[in-house]
Write an enzyme that holds these catalytic residues in place. Structure first.
Site, PDB file in Angstrom:
ATOM      1  N   CYS A   1       1.183   3.342  -7.104  1.00  0.00           N
ATOM      2  CA  CYS A   1       2.430   2.675  -7.491  1.00  0.00           C
ATOM      3  C   CYS A   1       3.235   3.542  -8.453  1.00  0.00           C
ATOM      4  O   CYS A   1       4.463   3.660  -8.316  1.00  0.00           O
ATOM      5  CB  CYS A   1       2.112   1.328  -8.129  1.00  0.00           C
ATOM      6  SG  CYS A   1       3.565   0.311  -8.469  1.00  0.00           S
TER       7      CYS A   1
ATOM      8  N   CYS B   1      -2.305  -6.184  -9.699  1.00  0.00           N
ATOM      9  CA  CYS B   1      -1.255  -7.205  -9.734  1.00  0.00           C
ATOM     10  C   CYS B   1      -1.179  -8.011  -8.453  1.00  0.00           C
ATOM     11  O   CYS B   1      -0.841  -9.202  -8.490  1.00  0.00           O
ATOM     12  CB  CYS B   1       0.092  -6.570 -10.055  1.00  0.00           C
ATOM     13  SG  CYS B   1       0.712  -5.433  -8.790  1.00  0.00           S
TER      14      CYS B   1
END
Length: 359
Positions: A102, A200
């Site tokens: 990410c 997440c």
């Protein structure tokens, strides 16, 4: 006045980063990256990827500090750069680190592109790491954060020189306690928000359930075998296991057993004693030399094979195909393909890459 686009998650770190940047004289605008979109992902499940609560918390902090705040939808890039590779890595028998993917493909690259489009001079985040510029070479160098317990430099090794030249990391010289106190003094509600600990998009820690909902292959049941090939039981599918795992195996034995390898060709999970988990070397691919140019010979440093591990003395050598072989002075436990190895020289990040194999 120079303008900064600050990524804000709604937590205390990015909120305090805004306070520090304003004190340093920057014109700060906050943004929250929407990373998860059911319409893009094609499945519906709960996620903490910048939830509505996070967006509202970030907006509240920005309002309190007199800043503009914008939500940006990066969900398509998140699927392409993080979710799909995450699923593919598990299907291939690796154990990926999605936070690194990410950072490389979404949080910094995409954020910098958006900042350029909108006319900002810099981007900033609430990571605990430091930057400096080598006056002799002009190269930007990535350093550990001053607070060793909160240091996040391990996750930032994929960043290139263009990103580093436009990046501000205001928290690098502070400890977590100082940051919470600073946020509280500024009247920010995020001062008391707990830190996020999980992946997440897998807030409950059940990544196998995520893979199923994502439509990714989770493997077929097969045999647990010992290092001699003797069958010990049945496993649920290779993606359900990672090197070094002991819990949740469901195998009875007269001693502790650990996952020491996964055999894709035979669809077998190999179990063994703790001694079988140690490796003297590894080979890493997709290596990024951050603070120094790619070395032409062997280089000494300290290698870290997981964020939670202490770094260990090692020697690194660039191979002809661009991969890097890292040889440890002392064998290391559970060197896991798919995870990252990061090389340090003291506080400076030399570079890092994805572990392809252990020796």
């Amino acid at each position: 006045m120079e303008k900064v686009l600050l990524g804000m998650s709604g937590g205390v770190d990015s909120s305090a980063a805004a306070v520090l940047l304003q004190r340093q004289g920057y014109q700060v605008t906050g943004c929250t990256l929407r990373l998860f979109d059911n319409a893009v992902v094609g499945r519906e499940w709960e996620s903490t990827c910048c939830s509505l609560e996070d967006v509202e918390a970030a907006r509240s902090a920005a309002d309190r500090l007199g800043m503009d705040h914008f939500p940006f939808n990066f969900s398509a890039a998140f699927r392409r750069e993080v979710l799909e590779p995450f699923a593919a890595d598990y299907a291939a028998g690796r154990t990926p680190n999605p936070c690194i993917a990410c950072n490389r493909g979404v949080k910094f690259a995409a954020l910098l592109q958006r900042a350029k489009e909108l006319g900002f001079d810099y981007i900033a985040t609430g990571h605990y790491a430091r930057l400096r510029r080598d006056a002799a070479t002009g190269r930007y160098q990535l350093l550990r954060g001053a607070d060793e317990a909160k240091d996040q430099s391990y996750f930032l090794y994929p960043l290139g020189q263009e990103v580093l030249s436009r990046l501000l990391l205001p928290l690098g010289d502070y400890g977590k306690g100082e940051i919470r106190a600073m946020a509280a003094a500024a009247g920010l509600e995020s001062a008391h928000r707990p830190d996020s600990q999980d992946i997440c998009f897998v807030p409950d820690g059940d990544y196998m359930a995520f893979l199923r909902r994502f439509g990714a292959p989770v493997g077929e049941p097969g045999d647990f075998v010992d290092v001699h090939g003797c069958v010990l039981g049945r496993h649920r599918g290779l993606p359900a296991y990672t090197k070094g795992q002991r819990r949740g195996l469901g195998v009875s034995a007269d001693r502790p057993l650990y996952v020491v390898a996964k055999d894709q060709a035979r669809n077998q999970v190999v179990l063994g004693d703790d001694d079988a988990l140690y490796s003297g070397a590894l080979t890493a691919e997709d290596f990024n030399w951050v603070s120094i140019p790619c070395p032409t010979g062997a280089i000494r440093g300290e290698a870290k094979i997981r964020h939670s591990r202490h770094s260990a003395p090692a020697e690194a050598q660039v191979l002809r195909d661009g991969r890097v072989r890292v040889r440890f002075d002392t064998p290391q436990r559970a060197v896991t393909p798919g995870q990252s190895v990061v090389l340090y020289d003291g506080d400076m990040v030399l570079g890092g890459g994805i572990i392809a194999e252990a020796e």
